[in-house]
Design an enzyme around this catalytic site. Sequence first.
Site, mmCIF file in Angstrom:
data_model
loop_
_atom_site.group_PDB
_atom_site.id
_atom_site.type_symbol
_atom_site.label_atom_id
_atom_site.label_comp_id
_atom_site.label_asym_id
_atom_site.label_seq_id
_atom_site.Cartn_x
_atom_site.Cartn_y
_atom_site.Cartn_z
ATOM 1 N N SER A 68 40.243 50.316 16.916
ATOM 2 C CA SER A 68 39.325 51.253 16.263
ATOM 3 C C SER A 68 38.283 51.794 17.240
ATOM 4 C CB SER A 68 38.600 50.557 15.112
ATOM 5 O OG SER A 68 39.542 50.032 14.211
HETATM 6 N N1 SAM Z 1 40.900 44.922 15.020
HETATM 7 C C1 SAM Z 1 41.969 45.360 15.870
HETATM 8 C C2 SAM Z 1 41.516 45.582 17.282
HETATM 9 O O1 SAM Z 1 40.333 45.358 17.571
HETATM 10 O O2 SAM Z 1 42.357 45.944 18.102
HETATM 11 C C3 SAM Z 1 42.633 46.604 15.359
HETATM 12 C C4 SAM Z 1 43.443 46.336 14.179
HETATM 13 S S1 SAM Z 1 44.558 47.606 13.750
HETATM 14 C C5 SAM Z 1 43.529 48.907 13.216
HETATM 15 C C6 SAM Z 1 45.187 46.903 12.231
HETATM 16 C C7 SAM Z 1 46.057 45.682 12.442
HETATM 17 O O3 SAM Z 1 46.324 45.103 11.162
HETATM 18 C C8 SAM Z 1 47.416 46.000 13.055
HETATM 19 O O4 SAM Z 1 47.599 45.239 14.215
HETATM 20 C C9 SAM Z 1 48.413 45.598 11.955
HETATM 21 O O5 SAM Z 1 49.634 45.087 12.458
HETATM 22 C C10 SAM Z 1 47.609 44.542 11.213
HETATM 23 N N2 SAM Z 1 48.060 44.269 9.843
HETATM 24 C C11 SAM Z 1 48.476 45.111 8.878
HETATM 25 N N3 SAM Z 1 48.772 44.441 7.754
HETATM 26 C C12 SAM Z 1 48.536 43.127 8.015
HETATM 27 C C13 SAM Z 1 48.636 41.927 7.254
HETATM 28 N N4 SAM Z 1 49.052 41.906 5.991
HETATM 29 N N5 SAM Z 1 48.301 40.752 7.850
HETATM 30 C C14 SAM Z 1 47.881 40.715 9.140
HETATM 31 N N6 SAM Z 1 47.766 41.819 9.912
HETATM 32 C C15 SAM Z 1 48.071 42.999 9.350
#
Ligand code: SAM
Length: 216
Positions: free
Chosen positions: A63
């Site tokens: 983000s």
């Molecule tokens: N906070 C992260 C960073 O600093 O890089 C960015 C996160 S990214 C916007 C969203 C993440 O949520 C992705 O890596 C995706 O694979 C994960 N995600 C989506 N659904 C999920 C779930 N049910 N459980 C765990 N992770 C999940």
Amino acid sequence: MQNEQESKRLQMVETQIRDRGIKDRRVLEAFRKVPRHLFLDEALRPQAYEDHPLPIGEKQTISQPYIVALMTEALRLTGHEKVLEIGTGSGYQTGILAQMAEQVYSIERIPSLAKRARKLLDDLKYTNVIINIGDGTQGWKEYSPYGGIIVTAAAPEAPDPLLQQLETGGRLVIPIGDEFQQDLVVYVKEGEDRYREENYGGVRFVKLIGKHGWKD
Ligand code: SAM
């Protein structure tokens, strides 16, 4: 002497984060410390401190720095909490949380991202982080209750297990809406099955995919 990435990082904290109203000193300090550029592929590192999200592979994103700061401040951490993060991604937000809480539990559904984040956080000596691969919409009951839960992907509604796994007074920070736009919502647990909602305005996140999120 400051290297180039460090001076870009300090400038990012001033112009993108502090000047936009983030006041929590511990949040600002964590952002000054965590080397955001290392959480990106080498080709993207020159853009690491710019004011936008960036790709991290597997169709996922890290983000925009301001949004990471806004969500972190919304948790109101004092340093003594256990925090649960859903969506480890690159591990950058995890590193920020590790600076600010006692213990961080983080869940990522895509194994390659979880493994890369684990290695980098180990290299950076963040010893208070445990990462699990799985569906974070079900929370992580074993270590609950949590003082704060942060979801870094967009959900249609607050997953019930996450609300249940908050301690009284704890805060769940989560983007709620459809797949194109969401509001950043904070649920504050006031008692058994009693929550107060705060709205921090519009955001746009990738989808939270899982049992209590969107279908794949
Ligand atoms: N906070 C992260 C960073 O600093 O890089 C960015 C996160 S990214 C916007 C969203 C993440 O949520 C992705 O890596 C995706 O694979 C994960 N995600 C989506 N659904 C999920 C779930 N049910 N459980 C765990 N992770 C999940």
